[in-house]
Motif scaffolding. Structure first.
Motif, PDB file in Angstrom:
ATOM      1  N   LEU A 424      85.698  16.797  11.293  1.00 16.34           N
ATOM      2  CA  LEU A 424      86.794  16.263  11.341  1.00 16.34           C
ATOM      3  C   LEU A 424      87.660  17.573  11.602  1.00 16.34           C
ATOM      4  N   ALA A 425      87.776  18.582  10.654  1.00 15.37           N
ATOM      5  CA  ALA A 425      88.499  20.096  11.290  1.00 15.37           C
ATOM      6  C   ALA A 425      87.582  20.646  12.287  1.00 15.37           C
ATOM      7  N   MET A 426      86.310  20.779  12.574  1.00  5.76           N
ATOM      8  CA  MET A 426      85.135  21.072  13.567  1.00  5.76           C
ATOM      9  C   MET A 426      85.780  20.451  14.421  1.00  5.76           C
ATOM     10  N   ALA A 427      85.759  19.084  14.774  1.00  2.65           N
ATOM     11  CA  ALA A 427      86.545  18.098  16.413  1.00  2.65           C
ATOM     12  C   ALA A 427      87.713  18.619  17.006  1.00  2.65           C
ATOM     13  N   LEU A 428      88.600  18.612  15.721  1.00  2.00           N
ATOM     14  CA  LEU A 428      89.866  19.006  16.347  1.00  2.00           C
ATOM     15  C   LEU A 428      89.840  20.493  16.591  1.00  2.00           C
ATOM     16  N   ALA A 429      89.410  21.263  16.004  1.00  3.35           N
ATOM     17  CA  ALA A 429      89.465  22.568  16.729  1.00  3.35           C
ATOM     18  C   ALA A 429      88.829  22.837  18.040  1.00  3.35           C
ATOM     19  N   VAL A 430      87.191  21.946  18.245  1.00  2.00           N
ATOM     20  CA  VAL A 430      86.951  21.985  19.800  1.00  2.00           C
ATOM     21  C   VAL A 430      88.274  21.545  20.487  1.00  2.00           C
ATOM     22  N   LEU A 431      88.856  20.048  20.014  1.00  2.00           N
ATOM     23  CA  LEU A 431      89.389  20.064  21.329  1.00  2.00           C
ATOM     24  C   LEU A 431      90.967  20.419  21.425  1.00  2.00           C
ATOM     25  N   LEU A 432      91.164  21.389  19.918  1.00  2.00           N
ATOM     26  CA  LEU A 432      92.734  22.007  20.774  1.00  2.00           C
ATOM     27  C   LEU A 432      92.131  23.487  21.032  1.00  2.00           C
TER      28      LEU A 432
END
Length: 539
Positions: A424-432
């Motif tokens: 989840l943190a990885m996906a958040l970082a990609v979008l952020l």
């Protein structure tokens, strides 16, 4: 009392890992206990649970040293299928393990594999449907269920086989508060009335700590776990629910585990009950997205019924409600992934359903309920580098965002080998890294520990301060209390609440955070609010 699970000098290395995920595990869980497994995101909780039924190492590879005995059987000599009659497992992503088409068939499947007699199987299916309040779902296709409903089906399938040990990995993470209480009530009945032993790993400790007989802390970094009374372990643990943090702030010993206990102790504190809300609302900017008269369906099932909503720059909006209320559908409509039956959606002046996906992606970022769907590379560092190129930001920006959310994620790891919270943190970082004007998050803290949630809240607040809008679907009332300016509640596809966070959360018995319940009617939502109130009052 005989232990149901016994770890004897256990350590475990995943293939290619530089250090052990588990080290010097030497403890036993007696029968008939609810044991709460806690620890930071990525600390090894799921790995420890998988040793119980032999999935580690039989299904994962790697090196397991020492011995694990479950119900007297050595897991080194018994593969998971050989332990299926004594261990029921509900994973973090239960939908990945479904094999049947409908709810009733999925509940029966495990018993069929164990050779349970048809008449006994039928009775257990009915009892389980009643136990979890799912009778109306019996004929529903599994693919038509919400994430929370799917998790309840997985729990039901594990319950129905009546194993000696239940292993539950984040069992309430996708459930709304009332549904979580129903599930935990059912777990308690199994423990108290039937003597079932339960190992339960959970990040939302505020939901389960008061029910646990013991707690098992997995500290990570190869350090040995500790097992003890729940209050004793949580008093020193790096992760703790708000009532425990409140206990630490106010030097309560032993720490409070329930709202009832904390409320009794707080009755003598000089908290100003008529104080105004302590959180200052951010100034809202222009309308970034709006919905007018929005209706949507999934086949014959209505999902949204005449929704009107404006989302402004500079605000974080928490979208809450029961499972199946239409929250994820609303996100899909705003992202242009679901065409509404009627009504209008506008994002940055255009209809996302009529725009090219590349154009929508510049202004709208969506993290779905399964964040791994956004991860395409075979290594974390390559995923970060690709995200930097796609977003047109300096190299290292995505990796820095990931490290801020969840430190120490190995760059060489495959994204799908990460823990649920790390993915989840990885996906958040990609979008952020793209910093879209509208950020849509579907359960953004599932699998994250309290420190990681606090860091994520900081990132979301900074995005709002940078003239962006964040809409997050969440059942995490503690996160909503921390970060939200507004709370919108859906019920049966309709907006029933749209109010400032302090008012909406304090007024709702179902969605009130722990601190609000402890200090009601004072408008305090978080431990930080209490700290500011007490210091301001001269305490």
């Amino acid at each position: 009392m005989n232990p149901v699970v016994h770890w004897e000098s256990v350590s475990f290395h995943y293939p290619g890992a530089t250090r052990p995920t588990l080290s010097t595990v030497d403890m036993a869980v007696p029968e008939g206990e609810l044991c709460l497994v806690i620890g930071s995101t990525g600390s090894g909780k799921s790995t420890l649970l998988r040793t119980v039924n032999g999935s580690v190492p039989h299904a994962t590879g790697g090196t397991l040293r020492g011995r694990v005995r479950t119900a007297g059987r050595d897991t080194a000599a018994h593969r998971p299928r050989d332990l299926a009659d004594v261990v029921g497992v509900v994973p973090q992503q239960p939908a990945d393990a479904f094999v049947a088409d409908t709810v009733e068939e999925e509940i029966a499947y495990g018993m069929e594999c164990l050779g349970v007699a048809p008449e006994v199987m039928r009775r257990r299916v009915e009892e389980t449907l009643d136990l979890l309040g799912m009778a109306e779902l019996r004929a529903r296709p599994l693919t038509a269920l919400s994430a929370g409903q799917q998790q309840r089906v997985a729990l039901a399938a594990a319950f129905a086989a009546q194993p000696a040990l239940l292993v539950l990995d984040e069992p309430t993470s996708a459930l709304d508060p009332p549904a979580a209480e129903e599930v935990l009530g059912a777990v308690q009945r199994l423990v108290h009335d039937l003597g079932t032993t339960v190992l339960l790993a959970e990040h939302r400790l505020e939901r389960v700590a008061q029910y646990a007989d013991s707690a098992l802390l997995v500290p990570g970094a190869g350090r040995p776990p500790t097992l003890g009374a729940t209050a004793d372990v949580l008093a020193e643990a790096p992760v703790a629910p708000p009532v425990v943090e409140l206990s630490r702030l106010l030097d309560w010993n032993p720490v409070a585990l329930s709202v009832r206990d904390a409320r009794r102790r707080a009755a003598r504190l000089p908290v100003p009950v008529s104080a105004p809300p302590l959180a200052t609302a951010r100034e809202r900017g222009d309308v970034v997205a709006s919905a007018r008269g929005l209706t949507a369906r999934h086949g014959p099932v209505p999902a949204l019924r005449g929704v009107d909503l404006d989302l402004h720059a500079g605000e974080v909006v928490a979208l809450m409600g029961r499972n199946g209320a239409g929250k994820s559908t609303l996100l899909s409509c705003l992202a242009g992934l679901h065409r509404p039956r009627s009504g209008r959606v506008t994002v940055n002046g255009g209809d996302p359903a009529r725009q090219r996906r590349r154009d929508v992606a510049r202004s709208v970022g969506l993290v779905p309920a399964e964040p791994a769907d956004l991860l395409l590379a075979d290594r974390v560092d390559r995923e970060c580098a690709a995200a930097d190129r796609e977003a047109g930001v300096p190299a290292g920006r995505t990796a820095a965002l990931l490290a801020e959310l969840v430190p120490d994620v190995p760059g060489a790891a495959h994204p799908r080998d990460l823990s649920c919270g790390q993915r989840l943190a990885m996906a958040l970082a990609v979008l952020l890294a793209r910093a879209p004007r509208l950020l849509l998050l579907d359960e953004p803290t599932r699998g994250l520990d309290y420190p990681a949630k606090h860091r994520a809240a900081g990132v979301l607040r900074r995005l709002a301060a940078a003239d962006r809008c964040v809409l997050l679907v969440t059942h995490d009332v503690e996160l909503a209390a921390q970060v939200a300016d507004r709370v919108v509640v859906l019920a049966e596809g309709e907006v029933i609440t749209d109010a400032p966070a302090a008012a909406a959360l304090s007024a709702s018995p179902a969605f009130a955070p722990q601190v609000a319940k402890v200090f009601a009617p004072a408008p305090l939502l978080t431990v930080d609010d209490v700290r500011r109130s007490l210091l301001g009052g001269g305490a």
